[in-house]
Design an enzyme around this catalytic site. Structure first.
Site, PDB file in Angstrom:
ATOM      1  N   ASP A  41       0.837  -1.194   0.000  1.00 31.01           N
ATOM      2  CA  ASP A  41       0.000   0.000   0.000  1.00 31.01           C
ATOM      3  C   ASP A  41       0.875   1.249   0.000  1.00 31.01           C
ATOM      4  O   ASP A  41       1.998   1.232   0.526  1.00 31.01           O
ATOM      5  CB  ASP A  41      -0.901   0.021   1.241  1.00 31.01           C
ATOM      6  CG  ASP A  41      -1.948  -1.086   1.215  1.00 31.01           C
ATOM      7  OD1 ASP A  41      -2.288  -1.544   0.108  1.00 31.01           O
ATOM      8  OD2 ASP A  41      -2.418  -1.491   2.293  1.00 31.01           O
ATOM      9  N   TYR A  69       6.314  -8.122   9.106  1.00 33.76           N
ATOM     10  CA  TYR A  69       5.977  -6.704   9.201  1.00 33.76           C
ATOM     11  C   TYR A  69       6.143  -6.216  10.630  1.00 33.76           C
ATOM     12  O   TYR A  69       5.974  -6.977  11.588  1.00 33.76           O
ATOM     13  CB  TYR A  69       4.515  -6.469   8.798  1.00 33.76           C
ATOM     14  CG  TYR A  69       4.174  -6.820   7.371  1.00 33.76           C
ATOM     15  CD1 TYR A  69       4.232  -5.867   6.360  1.00 33.76           C
ATOM     16  CD2 TYR A  69       3.782  -8.115   7.034  1.00 33.76           C
ATOM     17  CE1 TYR A  69       3.916  -6.185   5.051  1.00 33.76           C
ATOM     18  CE2 TYR A  69       3.464  -8.447   5.726  1.00 33.76           C
ATOM     19  CZ  TYR A  69       3.534  -7.472   4.743  1.00 33.76           C
ATOM     20  OH  TYR A  69       3.209  -7.798   3.450  1.00 33.76           O
ATOM     21  N   ASP A  83      -6.787   1.607   7.670  1.00 36.01           N
ATOM     22  CA  ASP A  83      -5.523   2.218   8.067  1.00 36.01           C
ATOM     23  C   ASP A  83      -5.739   3.690   8.365  1.00 36.01           C
ATOM     24  O   ASP A  83      -6.881   4.182   8.359  1.00 36.01           O
ATOM     25  CB  ASP A  83      -4.439   1.996   7.000  1.00 36.01           C
ATOM     26  CG  ASP A  83      -4.795   2.621   5.647  1.00 36.01           C
ATOM     27  OD1 ASP A  83      -5.703   3.480   5.584  1.00 36.01           O
ATOM     28  OD2 ASP A  83      -4.141   2.255   4.645  1.00 36.01           O
ATOM     29  N   ARG A 182      -3.660  -4.722   7.854  1.00 35.80           N
ATOM     30  CA  ARG A 182      -4.739  -3.781   8.186  1.00 35.80           C
ATOM     31  C   ARG A 182      -5.901  -4.523   8.840  1.00 35.80           C
ATOM     32  O   ARG A 182      -6.431  -4.120   9.877  1.00 35.80           O
ATOM     33  CB  ARG A 182      -5.246  -3.087   6.921  1.00 35.80           C
ATOM     34  CG  ARG A 182      -4.337  -2.037   6.337  1.00 35.80           C
ATOM     35  CD  ARG A 182      -4.992  -1.403   5.126  1.00 35.80           C
ATOM     36  NE  ARG A 182      -4.847  -2.166   3.902  1.00 35.80           N
ATOM     37  CZ  ARG A 182      -5.640  -2.044   2.839  1.00 35.80           C
ATOM     38  NH1 ARG A 182      -6.672  -1.218   2.871  1.00 35.80           N
ATOM     39  NH2 ARG A 182      -5.417  -2.748   1.757  1.00 35.80           N
TER      40      ARG A 182
END
Length: 308
Positions: A41, A69, A83, A182
């Site tokens: 993203d 992550y 988000d 997310r």
């Protein structure tokens, strides 16, 4: 620089799409054969492997490998995009103390195989269209849920108690292909009893590649100017480290590079799982093969790496 071959590990900047990065890399390197290994993203930074030249043949194996992550979840409100960039959907002030043990138990419950429904603002395709296309037109669509694999989640905050009208904490997650962090952040909030969203995200690892391997676009530009890009690339063989490997003789290597259908016995691959990498005597990648789906005892090429 059209003769560049290998895997560029880019440290993707915030505010750029993965496609934006491909365009910039093509321009910097003055070459067309450039492909990324799965989108990030725009707000997300971190490891984005980009395949150059012959390495584009193995992009899918990097995409299919695990990711790691470093994320941050904020409790107190949820958003349209799940988000920090989206509009607020619901709000609920955090009206109690949340303990470290409570968060730890929630993270543990979300480890293993879990079911996620991808966010409407995502590139997942439903009926031939990407979900964000439906979202931008205000169209409703049934989003199928799917199973994803969470290998590990670790809380990166050392507080024993969390309090305030909104609460944020960081975590590290190792996961399989197709996981939306997310959505995972929203699931964490839901189990704690509050609307939530992902407030920050960095991809720290993709396949075996980590942030310490990654170059910024500015560093890539400097390397291109000095003609030192090839030395900074990872070899194509590092893109298939998760595949079983077999090595073949020079005579067999010639047949493999011609894309021949071969017997599993000739390849000594009777006990090897598909797909598998076929290497030459110097451990250079020649091709990726699989056991023939219809003809027992035969193996067929999936990807052949050109030798010119």
């Amino acid at each position: 620089m059209n003769d560049l071959n290998g895997i560029l590990i880019l440290n993707k900047p915030a505010g750029a799409t993965s496609h934006d990065c491909i365009i910039k890399v093509r321009k910097i390197l003055k070459m067309k054969k450039v492909g990324h290994t799965g989108t990030l993203d725009p707000d997300v930074t971190g490891v984005l492997p980009i395949c150059l030249g012959k390495a584009t043949r193995v992009a899918e194996y990097i995409t299919d490998a695990g990711k790691e992550y470093i994320g941050e979840v904020t409790l107190g409100w949820s958003t349209t995009t799940e988000d920090a960039s989206g509009d607020i959907v619901s709000e609920k002030k955090v009206d109690r103390v949340i303990t470290r043990e409570e968060i730890r138990q929630v993270l543990e419950s979300l480890t293993g195989e879990i079911t996620q429904t991808p966010p409407i603002y995502s590139a997942v395709k439903v009926n031939g269209k990407r979900l964000y296309e439906y979202a931008l037109k205000g169209q409703e669509v049934d989003i199928p849920s799917r199973k994803v694999q969470i290998y590990e989640i670790e809380l990166l905050d050392d507080r024993d108690v969390f309090e305030g009208e909104s609460i944020s904490f960081s975590f590290r997650v190792a996961c399989g292909k197709g996981t939306y962090i997310r959505t995972l952040s929203c699931m964490i909030g839901e189990q704690l009893g509050f609307p939530a969203h992902m407030s920050k995200l960095v991809r720290s690892r993709s396949a075996r590649f980590t942030l310490k391997d990654a170059l910024t676009l500015e560093e890539l530009t400097e390397l291109a100017a000095s003609g030192e890009v090839q030395a900074a690339l990872k070899p194509i063989e590092e893109g298939i480290v998760d595949l079983p490997r077999i090595s073949v003789s020079a005579d067999m290597a010639s047949k493999v590079q011609n894309g021949a259908v071969l017997t599993a016995r000739d390849l000594m691959a009777e006990e090897v799982q598909s797909p598998f990498a076929v290497m030459d005597e110097q451990e250079k990648l020649l091709a990726v093969y699989q056991h023939h789906p219809e003809k027992k005892g035969l193996c067929k090429p999936v990807k052949v790496i050109p030798n010119v």
